[in-house]
Design an enzyme around this catalytic site. Structure first.
Site, short mmCIF file in Angstrom:
data_model
loop_
_atom_site.label_atom_id
_atom_site.label_comp_id
_atom_site.label_asym_id
_atom_site.label_seq_id
_atom_site.Cartn_x
_atom_site.Cartn_y
_atom_site.Cartn_z
CE LYS A 219 -12.67 -43.43 -16.01
NZ LYS A 219 -13.22 -43.77 -17.02
CD GLU A 225 -7.80 -29.11 -21.08
OE1 GLU A 225 -7.00 -30.19 -20.03
OE2 GLU A 225 -7.35 -29.81 -22.28
N GLY A 280 -15.58 -41.27 -19.05
CA GLY A 280 -16.08 -39.87 -19.21
C GLY A 280 -17.69 -40.06 -19.44
NE ARG A 281 -16.78 -42.44 -25.67
CZ ARG A 281 -15.43 -42.50 -25.62
NH1 ARG A 281 -14.53 -41.88 -24.30
NH2 ARG A 281 -15.25 -44.01 -25.54
CD GLU A 366 -13.76 -38.59 -25.89
OE1 GLU A 366 -12.76 -37.31 -25.65
OE2 GLU A 366 -14.28 -38.79 -24.71
CG HIS A 397 -35.17 -18.69 -39.62
ND1 HIS A 397 -35.53 -17.94 -39.84
CD2 HIS A 397 -35.92 -18.76 -38.07
CE1 HIS A 397 -36.62 -18.04 -40.04
NE2 HIS A 397 -36.93 -19.00 -38.53
CE LYS A 515 -5.65 -36.32 -22.79
NZ LYS A 515 -6.95 -37.07 -21.95
#
Ligand code: F6P
Length: 555
Positions: A219, A225, A280-281, A366, A397, A515
């Protein structure tokens, strides 16, 4: 520390969001319900399933295995009314800038507005540009899928690599995986998010630059990263192709930041745009979904949008007490704020939905992981739950022991597809039997007497208290449409919870500090002199790393 029972009266006379008139009644009701076992509620009411289940399109929600009665639900619905969920919902759909700290509208619903009614931001109808980008994505994807779009040596594209992180990764990654049965036979889609060089290196190792298409998805187009991985991929590509002019056939971008895309060297003609009113999400419906369109085609992508739109319409128009996202949110508040539940498990019984828990971790945490309300006041009640999970059958399990016999209350959503994508019916029947058994066991438990009758030894160890709440969400089949409905269901659940907690669910200031500190620390890792500007632990760790690491560079 915030109170685990959202209920203390405020002293200053101003009613906070969880000090509304109905909360006192909810508190009193909780005191009664805390001692009620669901086993008894089921025994007393053979119609409990009919009372507490709801079908919307191809989604069935069974919420009867919750610690609720009619009274619980009507009090919770009153809470939603007092919090003005309906008003906030209209504000969101109407393009009001409900993301107040960023002064932005919140309009992921416009991205899948298949009725195409005007949606205005600052007076401008955004639908023409939304539709234009969907068209462009479809046309581009068709060229790649048909083989018309070739790499620089004339080969067809075989591999798509989406480089992005957070919402620019988790959403498309989850959907591409969920819709694998619909994928294009030639195209493999890969996702690179981690800044650990192993991720990009391992992914590219098996790929041929001549047949690989990169989508740089960000965005902001500034995320460290993503940009580091994108630059690495560019260098990897140029090492073989030897000419910058070939980049245009192998790199496209998805972003809101045209300048940064151009500065990276991607032709703005190969940029797919979205807008600051898409969080973003919440962005998989936007151009961030380009990898989805490439994988399953424009038609399937539109079906995904249509599914989400169907859920949007339901959410917008159904009465609160028959409204699936509202019901899920109210149950979330019930456990979080009255029972003191701290977490919420997402348990898909569908192999193709195995990334759903990770996706919902971001979507929910978030959004609602906040201790300050939308007006900047520190809250005195718990907000967003810790969302976690894994495929249910594997979880059985592994961690289900704690769900059944641990000391915590962990509400859980079981998500199941009635029709499988394989024809392995025996497998599917076992899967479904296990889902049913688990929700039954969580609800019923096994009493001391029942345990004694079955087994003589270690009775206390083998007793199951039960009374553990769960929702069952059944999809007819994991189609693009059903998946769209499911994701939108959770998005709106998160929204309603945020409204009740008086949060801005659409900013994410909590990711900023780390950040900032990382960019300060980065140059210190190879500083000539020992570092001393942090706390003793951080200084020592940086200096240990300086001494012990052996820097390496290269492709
Ligand atoms: O750091 C968190 C975050 O901003 C998320 O909200 C977002 O989805 C992710 O980073 C990626 O951001 P971008 O798409 O701008 O690279």
């Amino acid at each position: 520390m915030v109170s685990s029972v959202f209920a203390k009266e405020k002293q200053d006379g101003m009613p906070g969001p969880l000090h509304r008139p109905v909360c006192r009644q909810l508190r009193a009701h909780h005191a009664v319900m805390a001692a009620v076992h669901m086993r008894d509620l089921f025994a007393a009411d053979p119609a409990r399933f009919e009372r507490f289940s709801l079908q919307v399109g191809e989604l069935l929600l069974d919420y009867s295995k919750n610690r609720i009665t009619d009274e619980t639900m009507s009090l919770l619905v009153r809470l939603a009314e007092e919090a003005d969920v309906a008003g906030w919902r209209e504000r969101m759909f109407g393009g009001d800038k409900i993301n107040n700290t960023e002064n932005r509208a919140v309009l992921h619903v416009a991205l899948r507005n298949r009725s195409n009614h005007p949606v205005r931001v600052d007076g401008e109808d955004v639908m023409p540009k939304v539709n234009a980008v969907i068209e462009r994505m479809g046309a581009f994807a068709e060229r790649v899928r048909s083989g018309e779009w070739r790499g620089y040596t004339g080969e067809r594209i075989t591999d798509i690599v989406n480089i992005g992180i957070g919402g620019s990764d988790l959403g498309p990654q989850m959907v591409v995986q969920a819709l694998k049965p619909y994928r294009h036979p030639r195209l493999k889609v890969h996702f690179i998010s981690n800044i650990d060089g192993a991720h990009v290196k391992e992914t590219l190792e098996s790929l041929n630059p001549e047949t690989t298409l990169f989508i740089v998805s960000s965005k902001t187009f500034t995320t460290q990263e993503t940009m580091t991985n994108a630059h690495y991929a560019r260098a990897w590509f140029l090492a073989q192709s030897q000419a910058e002019k070939h980049i245009a056939r192998h790199f496209v971008a998805v972003s809101t930041n045209r300048e940064a895309v151009a500065a990276f060297g991607i032709d703005p003609a190969n940029m797919f745009e979205f807008w600051d009113w898409v969080g973003g999400r919440y962005s998989l419906w936007s151009a961030i979904g380009l990898s989805i369109v490439l994988a399953v085609g424009a038609e399937r992508f539109v079906e995904l949008l249509e599914g989400a739109h169907a859920m949007d319409e339901h959410f917008r128009h159904a009465p609160l007490d028959r409204n699936m996202p509202v019901i899920l949110a109210l149950l979330g508040v019930w456990y979080n704020n009255f029972f003191g539940a701290e977490s919420h498990a997402i348990l898909p019984y569908d192999h193709y939905l195995r990334s759903l828990p990770a996706y919902l971790e971001q979507a929910d945490m978030e959004s609602n992981g906040k201790s300050v309300d939308r007006d900047g006041n520190v809250v005195d009640y718990p907000t967003g739950a810790i969302v976690w999970g894994a495929t249910g059958i594997n979880g059985q399990h592994a961690f289900y022991q704690l769900l059944h016999q641990g000391t915590k209350i962990i509400p859980a959503d079981f998500i199941v597809s009635v029709e499988p994508h394989t024809n392995l019916q025996a497998h599917h029947d076992i899967l479904i039997a296990n889902f049913l058994a688990q929700t039954e066991a969580l609800m019923r438990g096994r009493t001391r007497e029942e345990t004694q009758a079955q087994t003589g030894q270690f009775v206390s160890h083998k007793v199951f208290d039960g009374n553990h709440p769960s929702n069952a969400i059944l999809l007819q089949k994991l189609t693009p449409h059903a998946l769209g409905m499911l994701i939108a269901l959770y998005e709106h659940k998160i929204f309603v919870e945020g409204v009740i907690w008086n949060l801005n669910s659409y900013d994410q200031w909590g990711v900023e500090l780390g950040k900032q500190l990382a960019s300060r620390i980065l140059p210190e890792l190879h500083a000539d002199a020992p570092v001393g500007g942090h706390d003793a632990s951080t200084n020592a760790l940086i200096n240990y790393y300086r001494r012990m690491s052996h820097p390496r560079t290269g492709l």
